[in-house]
Design a protein around this motif. Sequence first.
Motif, PDB file in Angstrom:
ATOM      1  N   LEU A  40      37.940 -33.645 -54.778  1.00  0.00           N
ATOM      2  CA  LEU A  40      37.271 -32.937 -55.867  1.00  0.00           C
ATOM      3  C   LEU A  40      35.931 -32.364 -55.426  1.00  0.00           C
ATOM      4  O   LEU A  40      35.564 -31.256 -55.815  1.00  0.00           O
ATOM      5  CB  LEU A  40      37.076 -33.873 -57.061  1.00  0.00           C
ATOM      6  N   VAL A  41      35.211 -33.115 -54.610  1.00  0.00           N
ATOM      7  CA  VAL A  41      33.896 -32.657 -54.159  1.00  0.00           C
ATOM      8  C   VAL A  41      34.022 -31.417 -53.276  1.00  0.00           C
ATOM      9  O   VAL A  41      33.265 -30.462 -53.423  1.00  0.00           O
ATOM     10  CB  VAL A  41      33.142 -33.788 -53.420  1.00  0.00           C
ATOM     11  N   VAL A  42      34.998 -31.435 -52.366  1.00  0.00           N
ATOM     12  CA  VAL A  42      35.128 -30.331 -51.414  1.00  0.00           C
ATOM     13  C   VAL A  42      36.198 -29.313 -51.822  1.00  0.00           C
ATOM     14  O   VAL A  42      36.520 -28.412 -51.049  1.00  0.00           O
ATOM     15  CB  VAL A  42      35.410 -30.847 -49.972  1.00  0.00           C
ATOM     16  N   PHE A  43      36.747 -29.447 -53.028  1.00  0.00           N
ATOM     17  CA  PHE A  43      37.794 -28.561 -53.522  1.00  0.00           C
ATOM     18  C   PHE A  43      38.994 -28.512 -52.573  1.00  0.00           C
ATOM     19  O   PHE A  43      39.469 -27.443 -52.196  1.00  0.00           O
ATOM     20  CB  PHE A  43      37.274 -27.134 -53.758  1.00  0.00           C
ATOM     21  N   HIS A  44      39.463 -29.674 -52.187  1.00  0.00           N
ATOM     22  CA  HIS A  44      40.649 -29.755 -51.333  1.00  0.00           C
ATOM     23  C   HIS A  44      41.791 -30.293 -52.194  1.00  0.00           C
ATOM     24  O   HIS A  44      41.827 -31.479 -52.522  1.00  0.00           O
ATOM     25  CB  HIS A  44      40.399 -30.665 -50.129  1.00  0.00           C
ATOM     26  N   LEU A  45      42.705 -29.416 -52.554  1.00  0.00           N
ATOM     27  CA  LEU A  45      43.762 -29.755 -53.503  1.00  0.00           C
ATOM     28  C   LEU A  45      44.609 -30.931 -53.026  1.00  0.00           C
ATOM     29  O   LEU A  45      44.903 -31.839 -53.801  1.00  0.00           O
ATOM     30  CB  LEU A  45      44.637 -28.532 -53.781  1.00  0.00           C
ATOM     31  N   TRP A  46      45.027 -30.920 -51.750  1.00  0.00           N
ATOM     32  CA  TRP A  46      45.937 -31.961 -51.279  1.00  0.00           C
ATOM     33  C   TRP A  46      45.269 -33.323 -51.231  1.00  0.00           C
ATOM     34  O   TRP A  46      45.916 -34.327 -51.550  1.00  0.00           O
ATOM     35  CB  TRP A  46      46.549 -31.572 -49.934  1.00  0.00           C
ATOM     36  N   PHE A  47      44.003 -33.397 -50.847  1.00  0.00           N
ATOM     37  CA  PHE A  47      43.295 -34.683 -50.897  1.00  0.00           C
ATOM     38  C   PHE A  47      43.208 -35.175 -52.333  1.00  0.00           C
ATOM     39  O   PHE A  47      43.401 -36.362 -52.610  1.00  0.00           O
ATOM     40  CB  PHE A  47      41.893 -34.573 -50.310  1.00  0.00           C
ATOM     41  N   THR A  48      42.920 -34.252 -53.246  1.00  0.00           N
ATOM     42  CA  THR A  48      42.812 -34.625 -54.661  1.00  0.00           C
ATOM     43  C   THR A  48      44.148 -35.127 -55.196  1.00  0.00           C
ATOM     44  O   THR A  48      44.220 -36.196 -55.818  1.00  0.00           O
ATOM     45  CB  THR A  48      42.317 -33.428 -55.498  1.00  0.00           C
ATOM     46  N   ARG A  71      35.150 -27.032 -62.883  1.00  0.00           N
ATOM     47  CA  ARG A  71      33.792 -26.508 -62.649  1.00  0.00           C
ATOM     48  C   ARG A  71      33.841 -25.232 -61.821  1.00  0.00           C
ATOM     49  O   ARG A  71      32.948 -24.391 -61.907  1.00  0.00           O
ATOM     50  CB  ARG A  71      32.899 -27.564 -61.996  1.00  0.00           C
ATOM     51  N   ASP A  72      34.917 -25.063 -61.046  1.00  0.00           N
ATOM     52  CA  ASP A  72      35.093 -23.847 -60.265  1.00  0.00           C
ATOM     53  C   ASP A  72      35.437 -22.662 -61.170  1.00  0.00           C
ATOM     54  O   ASP A  72      35.092 -21.529 -60.860  1.00  0.00           O
ATOM     55  CB  ASP A  72      36.207 -24.058 -59.229  1.00  0.00           C
ATOM     56  N   TRP A  73      36.104 -22.931 -62.277  1.00  0.00           N
ATOM     57  CA  TRP A  73      36.555 -21.866 -63.169  1.00  0.00           C
ATOM     58  C   TRP A  73      35.558 -21.587 -64.287  1.00  0.00           C
ATOM     59  O   TRP A  73      35.375 -20.439 -64.675  1.00  0.00           O
ATOM     60  CB  TRP A  73      37.896 -22.211 -63.813  1.00  0.00           C
TER      61      TRP A  73
END
Length: 168
Positions: free
Chosen positions: A123-131, A44-46
């Motif tokens: 995914l909600v906060v766009f944090h790659l490592w959490f995802t 959704r970011d892209w």
Amino acid sequence: MRMEKFAARFFNMTDEVWAKHANPLSVWTRYSCLPLLCIAVWSRDWIGGWALIPGVVVILWVWLNPRVFGKPKTTNHWASKAVLGERVLLMHPKDQIPSHHLRAIGLLKSVTFAGFVLAIYGLVVFHLWFTVFGTILTILGKTWFLDRMVWLYQDLEDQNAQYRSWVY
């Protein structure tokens, strides 16, 4: 156990669908679902609202996966027995499932759920490592759960002729 029964009803898991889902290809390709869903949501970011398209495709794949592979030639595989164990978990009276399995199942569901929540948060906060970490934790928890399902199946197959008939 309510969630598993809801999922079985949602996926319309008939005897035929269970037989197809016991195909190891169904089990192993199902591992693609969460990473693909994460990529679809992240996209959704892209691509903005167009991200709904890959999201819908992944959800469709989740529903179709137990149906697209044929019945396996044999169910004498780890992956097949994991599916048979899930089926036993749904069918067998809960009060007759050995307590050591119930404790482990509860713990593994908690680990899997925690990983899933962490992945969603990422995914909600766009944090790659959490995802990524949440996705890995979810997959590891689910894999360990499937291994427990093999054990559950092997422990209970001798008590029920129907369960025994699933391995060929």
